[in-house]
Design a protein around this motif. Structure first.
Motif, PDB file in Angstrom:
ATOM      1  N   UNK A 130       0.831  -1.211   0.000  1.00 15.92           N
ATOM      2  CA  UNK A 130       0.000   0.000   0.000  1.00 15.92           C
ATOM      3  C   UNK A 130       0.860   1.254   0.000  1.00 15.92           C
ATOM      4  N   UNK A 131       1.962   1.218   0.751  1.00 16.72           N
ATOM      5  CA  UNK A 131       2.867   2.370   0.787  1.00 16.72           C
ATOM      6  C   UNK A 131       3.446   2.673  -0.576  1.00 16.72           C
ATOM      7  N   UNK A 132       3.859   1.617  -1.289  1.00 20.36           N
ATOM      8  CA  UNK A 132       4.416   1.832  -2.627  1.00 20.36           C
ATOM      9  C   UNK A 132       3.336   2.266  -3.608  1.00 20.36           C
ATOM     10  N   UNK A 133       2.097   1.818  -3.396  1.00 22.73           N
ATOM     11  CA  UNK A 133       1.005   2.274  -4.250  1.00 22.73           C
ATOM     12  C   UNK A 133       0.797   3.774  -4.091  1.00 22.73           C
ATOM     13  N   UNK A 134       0.917   4.281  -2.838  1.00 24.02           N
ATOM     14  CA  UNK A 134       0.780   5.717  -2.594  1.00 24.02           C
ATOM     15  C   UNK A 134       1.909   6.486  -3.266  1.00 24.02           C
ATOM     16  N   UNK A 135       3.119   5.948  -3.204  1.00 23.14           N
ATOM     17  CA  UNK A 135       4.264   6.586  -3.882  1.00 23.14           C
ATOM     18  C   UNK A 135       3.997   6.672  -5.369  1.00 23.14           C
ATOM     19  N   UNK A 136       3.444   5.576  -5.926  1.00 25.86           N
ATOM     20  CA  UNK A 136       3.156   5.566  -7.359  1.00 25.86           C
ATOM     21  C   UNK A 136       2.095   6.608  -7.715  1.00 25.86           C
ATOM     22  N   UNK A 137       1.059   6.756  -6.839  1.00 24.98           N
ATOM     23  CA  UNK A 137       0.018   7.746  -7.099  1.00 24.98           C
ATOM     24  C   UNK A 137       0.607   9.149  -7.130  1.00 24.98           C
ATOM     25  N   UNK A 138       1.500   9.466  -6.180  1.00 26.64           N
ATOM     26  CA  UNK A 138       2.169  10.765  -6.143  1.00 26.64           C
ATOM     27  C   UNK A 138       3.026  10.961  -7.382  1.00 26.64           C
ATOM     28  N   UNK A 139       3.700   9.882  -7.778  1.00 22.63           N
ATOM     29  CA  UNK A 139       4.553   9.930  -8.964  1.00 22.63           C
ATOM     30  C   UNK A 139       3.714  10.248 -10.201  1.00 22.63           C
ATOM     31  N   UNK A 140       2.496   9.691 -10.264  1.00 24.85           N
ATOM     32  CA  UNK A 140       1.632   9.925 -11.412  1.00 24.85           C
ATOM     33  C   UNK A 140       1.206  11.385 -11.473  1.00 24.85           C
ATOM     34  N   UNK A 141       0.895  12.005 -10.335  1.00 26.78           N
ATOM     35  CA  UNK A 141       0.529  13.424 -10.302  1.00 26.78           C
ATOM     36  C   UNK A 141       1.659  14.270 -10.869  1.00 26.78           C
ATOM     37  N   UNK A 142       2.894  13.971 -10.457  1.00 29.04           N
ATOM     38  CA  UNK A 142       4.052  14.714 -10.961  1.00 29.04           C
ATOM     39  C   UNK A 142       4.171  14.556 -12.478  1.00 29.04           C
ATOM     40  N   UNK A 143       3.896  13.366 -12.977  1.00 25.03           N
ATOM     41  CA  UNK A 143       3.970  13.125 -14.422  1.00 25.03           C
ATOM     42  C   UNK A 143       2.937  13.955 -15.171  1.00 25.03           C
ATOM     43  N   UNK A 144       1.698  13.989 -14.654  1.00 27.92           N
ATOM     44  CA  UNK A 144       0.628  14.745 -15.296  1.00 27.92           C
ATOM     45  C   UNK A 144       0.968  16.235 -15.308  1.00 27.92           C
ATOM     46  N   UNK A 145       1.494  16.748 -14.210  1.00 31.22           N
ATOM     47  CA  UNK A 145       1.874  18.157 -14.130  1.00 31.22           C
ATOM     48  C   UNK A 145       2.969  18.479 -15.139  1.00 31.22           C
ATOM     49  N   UNK A 146       3.934  17.572 -15.263  1.00 31.09           N
ATOM     50  CA  UNK A 146       5.017  17.800 -16.227  1.00 31.09           C
ATOM     51  C   UNK A 146       4.474  17.837 -17.654  1.00 31.09           C
ATOM     52  N   UNK A 147       3.569  16.917 -17.976  1.00 29.12           N
ATOM     53  CA  UNK A 147       2.956  16.910 -19.308  1.00 29.12           C
ATOM     54  C   UNK A 147       2.137  18.174 -19.537  1.00 29.12           C
ATOM     55  N   UNK A 148       1.396  18.586 -18.504  1.00 29.10           N
ATOM     56  CA  UNK A 148       0.557  19.779 -18.619  1.00 29.10           C
ATOM     57  C   UNK A 148       1.392  21.029 -18.878  1.00 29.10           C
ATOM     58  N   UNK A 149       2.501  21.172 -18.165  1.00 31.91           N
ATOM     59  CA  UNK A 149       3.362  22.345 -18.356  1.00 31.91           C
ATOM     60  C   UNK A 149       3.987  22.353 -19.747  1.00 31.91           C
ATOM     61  N   UNK A 150       4.306  21.169 -20.248  1.00 30.75           N
ATOM     62  CA  UNK A 150       4.854  21.089 -21.609  1.00 30.75           C
ATOM     63  C   UNK A 150       3.806  21.530 -22.635  1.00 30.75           C
ATOM     64  N   UNK A 151       2.576  21.018 -22.501  1.00 32.55           N
ATOM     65  CA  UNK A 151       1.508  21.381 -23.439  1.00 32.55           C
ATOM     66  C   UNK A 151       1.168  22.863 -23.347  1.00 32.55           C
ATOM     67  N   UNK A 152       1.201  23.417 -22.123  1.00 35.65           N
ATOM     68  CA  UNK A 152       0.913  24.849 -21.963  1.00 35.65           C
ATOM     69  C   UNK A 152       1.980  25.691 -22.652  1.00 35.65           C
ATOM     70  N   UNK A 153       3.231  25.302 -22.455  1.00 36.71           N
ATOM     71  CA  UNK A 153       4.321  26.027 -23.107  1.00 36.71           C
ATOM     72  C   UNK A 153       4.300  25.909 -24.611  1.00 36.71           C
ATOM     73  N   UNK A 154       3.673  24.827 -25.114  1.00 38.72           N
ATOM     74  CA  UNK A 154       3.593  24.605 -26.566  1.00 38.72           C
ATOM     75  C   UNK A 154       2.330  25.221 -27.165  1.00 38.72           C
ATOM     76  N   UNK A 155       1.460  25.791 -26.333  1.00 38.90           N
ATOM     77  CA  UNK A 155       0.228  26.400 -26.839  1.00 38.90           C
ATOM     78  C   UNK A 155      -0.826  25.398 -27.261  1.00 38.90           C
ATOM     79  N   UNK A 156      -0.745  24.164 -26.753  1.00 36.49           N
ATOM     80  CA  UNK A 156      -1.704  23.114 -27.111  1.00 36.49           C
ATOM     81  C   UNK A 156      -2.901  23.176 -26.148  1.00 36.49           C
ATOM     82  N   UNK A 157      -3.742  24.171 -26.344  1.00 30.87           N
ATOM     83  CA  UNK A 157      -4.819  24.455 -25.401  1.00 30.87           C
ATOM     84  C   UNK A 157      -5.813  23.297 -25.265  1.00 30.87           C
ATOM     85  N   UNK A 158      -6.282  22.768 -26.384  1.00 30.99           N
ATOM     86  CA  UNK A 158      -7.301  21.719 -26.337  1.00 30.99           C
ATOM     87  C   UNK A 158      -6.731  20.416 -25.773  1.00 30.99           C
ATOM     88  N   UNK A 159      -5.524  20.061 -26.176  1.00 34.50           N
ATOM     89  CA  UNK A 159      -4.885  18.847 -25.645  1.00 34.50           C
ATOM     90  C   UNK A 159      -4.644  18.989 -24.149  1.00 34.50           C
TER      91      UNK A 159
END
Length: 368
Positions: A130-159
């Protein structure tokens, strides 16, 4: 033997268009591989480092527990037999049967201790998984944020919106304020219908509000709550818009307190000042009727904030360049207006808003 992973680089999570670096590679080798997933009704741990520890404990516990599926009767029944065995008759059957049952009882108690140990191992393994599952969930949030910042910087509004709206029920303030921003940006697109613009404006306000509820110390959440509250005022009339003005400014000022170098928020206070400096006389009259102390400002005050924003982060935003030019026009300084409007016209158009800024700057230049 595995080498020890290097320390990851640190990077901020909030910002207007900062694309975060690839800071998760070191985690993917160890924590990233610790995925817990259902497979044929069992939990499966894919991290090789865990197989020797967690899964060994689980398997051992299951093996220890297995004999009890076809083992002797439960402890209650054994005690009943033991009590009854002493009354079987005068030929000594009771004594021998009672001794045999006592031996069975002793072995069953031993096995009961082993079973308790096995259950404990299963429990500890479950906690670790369960502890490692929580780490993975946190890791996934960081991944989504990184993707979001990349798309924002690229002007990909709809994506960007499609990526973030999947996480609208998240409890992470960083995800939520980004979703508020993405919803507002989508509403600004020329291809978005009037009804959709209204729906997106109200949805953006809810996301920003939820982000603040999750973390009141998040500068970006305060900033986007103020922006979205201002947008909603456009659909609710002048009374609501003026009534919200002080709340909006308070959130902008709170955002600057939390992040004094945020040029975008400084710019927004400049917009607030410009808006009330430019307010038509009839709206001022309405405001004076509705409020004892209606919001007021001057073009000089607006100009000061626009310059402060530019000093904090030069050339960071096309609209700040545009409003520097417009404010100088209001102050009848055509030379400086020409300088800043030209910069706004030449600013690279990464977003729909940048294109609108270029168009307005060109129209103002042609009118001079």
């Amino acid at each position: 033997m595995r080498g020890r992973p290097s320390q990851p680089p640190q990077a901020g999570r909030a910002g207007r268009g900062s694309a975060l670096g690839s800071r998760h590679g070191w985690r993917a080798e160890r924590a990233g591989a610790a995925l817990v997933s259902p497979s044929a009704g069992l939990l499966r741990v894919t991290d090789p480092l865990l197989r020797g520890g967690v899964m060994a404990a689980v398997v051992e516990a299951l093996l220890l527990a297995r004999p009890f599926r076809r083992g002797p009767p439960c402890l209650g029944r054994l005690l009943q037999r033991g009590a009854g065995g002493a009354t079987y008759g005068p030929r000594g059957r009771g004594a021998s049967r009672g001794a045999g049952d006592s031996e069975v009882l002793r072995k069953s108690l031993q096995r009961g201790v082993v079973l308790s140990t096995g259950a404990f191992l299963v429990y500890e393994a479950h906690k670790l998984i369960s502890g490692f599952a929580e780490v993975h969930a946190s890791f996934k949030v960081e991944e989504v944020i990184e993707q979001a910042d990349y798309l924002y910087g690229s002007g990909e509004t709809e994506k960007l919106y499609r990526l973030l709206v999947q996480h609208k029920n998240s409890n992470d303030a960083e995800l939520l304020w980004r979703l508020a921003r993405a919803s507002r940006d989508l509403a600004q697109l020329g291809s978005t219908s009037a009804e959709e613009k209204k729906q997106l404006a109200y949805a953006a306000l809810e996301y920003a509000k939820k982000a603040l509820e999750k973390n009141e110390s998040n500068s970006a959440a305060h900033k986007w709550y103020g922006i979205c509250l201002s947008d909603v005022g456009d659909f609710e009339g002048i009374k609501t818009k003026i009534g919200n003005a002080f709340i909006i400014k308070d959130h902008f000022q709170k955002a600057i307190e939390l992040n004094p170098k945020d040029a975008t928020t400084i710019h927004l206070i400049g917009i607030w000042c410009y808006t009330f400096a430019e307010m038509p006389w009839y709206q001022r009259k309405i405001a004076a009727t509705l409020f004892a102390s209606p919001p007021t400002s001057t073009f000089q005050e607006a100009l000061r904030y626009f310059h402060m924003a530019e000093e904090a982060d030069p050339n960071f935003y096309s609209k700040n360049l545009l409003f520097l030019g417009k404010t100088y026009l209001k102050l009848n300084n055509k030379k400086m207006a020409l300088l800043w409007l030209s910069k706004a016209k030449e600013y690279p158009a990464h977003t729909e808003e940048d294109k609108q800024v270029q168009k307005e700057a060109l129209e103002l230049l042609n009118s001079m």
